[in-house]
Scaffold this motif. Structure first.
Motif, mmCIF file in Angstrom:
data_model
loop_
_atom_site.group_PDB
_atom_site.id
_atom_site.type_symbol
_atom_site.label_atom_id
_atom_site.label_comp_id
_atom_site.label_asym_id
_atom_site.label_seq_id
_atom_site.Cartn_x
_atom_site.Cartn_y
_atom_site.Cartn_z
ATOM 1 N N ASP A 258 30.897 48.304 31.675
ATOM 2 C CA ASP A 258 29.960 47.455 32.073
ATOM 3 C C ASP A 258 30.041 46.307 30.911
ATOM 4 O OD1 ASP A 258 29.404 48.658 34.556
ATOM 5 O OD2 ASP A 258 27.389 49.416 33.663
ATOM 6 N N ASP A 259 30.373 46.834 29.671
ATOM 7 C CA ASP A 259 30.629 45.754 28.618
ATOM 8 C C ASP A 259 31.610 45.029 28.253
ATOM 9 O OD1 ASP A 259 27.755 46.968 27.929
ATOM 10 O OD2 ASP A 259 28.685 48.574 26.609
ATOM 11 N N LEU A 260 32.638 45.115 29.280
ATOM 12 C CA LEU A 260 33.711 44.382 29.017
ATOM 13 C C LEU A 260 33.426 43.087 29.673
ATOM 14 C CD1 LEU A 260 36.623 47.014 30.360
ATOM 15 C CD2 LEU A 260 36.285 45.801 28.127
ATOM 16 N N PRO A 261 34.367 41.766 29.269
ATOM 17 C CA PRO A 261 34.147 40.822 30.202
ATOM 18 C C PRO A 261 34.549 40.986 31.510
ATOM 19 C CG PRO A 261 35.194 40.415 27.777
ATOM 20 C CD PRO A 261 35.250 41.990 28.225
ATOM 21 N N LEU A 263 35.850 39.381 33.716
ATOM 22 C CA LEU A 263 37.393 39.188 34.059
ATOM 23 C C LEU A 263 38.150 40.543 34.014
ATOM 24 C CD1 LEU A 263 39.348 36.763 34.594
ATOM 25 C CD2 LEU A 263 39.861 36.967 32.138
ATOM 26 N N PHE A 264 37.830 41.383 33.006
ATOM 27 C CA PHE A 264 38.536 42.418 32.675
ATOM 28 C C PHE A 264 37.919 43.872 33.494
ATOM 29 C CE2 PHE A 264 39.452 40.433 28.359
ATOM 30 C CZ PHE A 264 40.650 39.904 28.991
ATOM 31 N N GLN A 265 37.024 43.709 34.168
ATOM 32 C CA GLN A 265 36.309 45.031 34.755
ATOM 33 C C GLN A 265 36.944 45.376 35.771
ATOM 34 O OE1 GLN A 265 32.087 44.187 35.407
ATOM 35 N NE2 GLN A 265 31.457 43.868 33.239
ATOM 36 N N ASP A 266 37.775 44.556 36.634
ATOM 37 C CA ASP A 266 38.446 45.104 37.612
ATOM 38 C C ASP A 266 39.825 45.601 37.341
ATOM 39 O OD1 ASP A 266 36.499 44.499 39.740
ATOM 40 O OD2 ASP A 266 36.921 42.508 39.904
#
Length: 445
Positions: A258-261, A263-266
């Motif tokens: 949840d703390d990733l941008p 753009l990178f969560q998927d």
């Protein structure tokens, strides 16, 4: 000599009588007069004196001088504003008194720090500063500081830490229900999320970039992805890029999903450790993403072994060689017609398992000493190992079975328990420190 009761009665005097402000003003006067200040002490050797009696020990003026000098150095190094000197003296003396109480407790409890443990602690401090222990010692001497004094201070801190942990940990109780309740919260779910360490590179592109330029840059980035997937380190590949490709990015550090941008969560859950994702494009440009590392989350299984053993300990009446020979004889007997469990009950010196026929139950990786674990891993199911020597003595092992066990839920609960424990620890520590301070006999001179 005071009895325990008379000491308690003396201690129970009102706090204002035991520690009036006049006492601290007296200490400040001593500082101003030069008997406690380091500069005056250096110019004129002063006689040391007791500034506080603490149970069966004392705090000396020299200790207070040295600690005050350290505190003032730290304040100056941080560029902070120092509190009024009388406040600083009071707080520093109170801290010394509390440490003295804990050191006395450590002495009563038999807390000892070995030379090896001290060497390791000093080595960690040196390595954190990019130095060997020898270089660290030389640097301290060059700065006019004593390596021996630093070592003694570290030992003192380690003793106090052990005293605190030994007393405070037993005050913290975390029930299974607390763990389940926390896991059911949003905060708890986030805690047990996997953590990712992503490194990425962005090749910026504007909205008016031509199709041919996009194609050319995409093709070039694809070659970089292929090189990384081929085994070249991400950093080396990106360092070799010509200046005309103005990549940005870097290491994002450890982050929960949840703390990733966004753009990178998927992307993150789709790539394993050390893998590089397919090149992708966003309105910002082209992205190269590598999973440098990850921890936690997902299903976790471990290989377990069901094993039993016989332990023979060398002693004054049984030499090491005789213990090995007896282990070989017991192995031979167990491989013929005698029951391994009965032999373990008769001969094994492992008190915990002997009455159970040597049964150690299901063991997990890292649970046993390396010699035992290596032998266990190389012994087939239903077989008895050759005698193996460990720090405990000579063993023979019988491997009964192996299995894979899903420990996902156990690991999640252990993670929550550790978190709840650490959250409660400071609160319990503060309360315990107040308690031991209140129960101690303290007389400030």
């Amino acid at each position: 000599m005071r009895t325990a009761d008379s000491k308690t009665a003396l201690y129970r005097r009102p706090r204002a009588h035991r520690q009036p402000r006049a006492l601290y003003r007296h200490l400040l006067a001593l500082f101003c007069a030069g008997s406690l200040t380091s500069g005056a002490y250096a110019a004129t050797e002063m006689l040391d004196q007791v500034v506080a009696i603490v149970d069966d020990d004392v705090v000396m003026a020299s200790e207070l001088r040295e600690r005050m000098a350290t505190v003032n150095e730290n304040i100056a190094a941080q560029g902070a504003e120092a509190p009024p000197e009388d406040v600083l003296i009071r707080e520093t003396l109170d801290r010394l008194i509390l440490e003295n109480i804990q050191m006395q407790m450590g002495g009563r409890f038999g807390v000892r720090i070995s030379d090896g443990q001290l060497d390791q602690a000093m080595g960690r401090i040196a390595s954190q500063n990019g130095l060997t222990q020898e270089q660290f010692a030389m640097l301290l001497e060059q700065e006019g500081r004593s390596y021996g004094e630093i070592r003694a201070n570290i030992e003192r801190e380690m003793v106090i830490q052990r005293v605190q942990q030994g007393n405070v940990n037993q005050l913290i109780q975390i029930s299974p229900q607390e763990i389940d309740n926390y896991l059911s919260t949003e905060e708890g779910q986030k805690l047990v999320q996997p953590e990712y360490r992503i490194v990425h590179a962005l090749l910026p592109m504007s909205s008016d970039t031509s199709d041919s330029e996009v194609a050319q840059q995409t093709a070039y980035c694809e070659t970089l992805v292929d090189r990384i997937r081929g085994g070249e380190p991400f950093e080396s590949v990106m360092a070799s890029v010509p200046a005309e490709y103005a990549f940005s990015g870097g290491d994002l550090g450890w982050r929960k999903l949840d703390d990733l941008p966004s753009l990178f969560q998927d992307v993150a859950p789709t790539i394993a450790r050390s893998e590089t994702a397919d090149l992708f494009q966003s309105p910002s440009g082209l992205h190269i993403v590598t999973m440098a590392d990850q921890r936690g989350g997902g299903d976790m299984t471990i290989n377990q072994t069901k094993v039993r053993h016989i332990l023979l300990k060398p002693s004054e009446i049984l030499t090491d060689e005789q213990a090995r020979e007896l282990a070989e004889a017991l192995k031979a007997r167990a491989e013929t017609d005698e029951d391994f469990g009965e032999l373990a009950r008769e001969y094994s010196e492992d008190i915990g398992s002997a009455t159970e026929g040597g049964d150690l139950g299901w063991t997990s990786p890292g649970q046993m000493v390396p010699e035992f674990e290596n032998t266990m891993a190389s012994t087939e199911i239903g077989s008895i190992s050759q005698p193996v020597r460990s720090q405990f003595g000579w063993h023979i092992l019988e491997v009964l079975d192996r299995r894979e066990k899903d420990v996902t839920e156990d690991m999640r609960k252990a993670q929550v328990q550790e978190f709840l424990h650490s959250r409660k620890y400071q609160e319990e520590l503060d309360a315990w420190l107040r308690q031991i301070r209140d129960e101690a006999f303290v007389d400030i001179k």
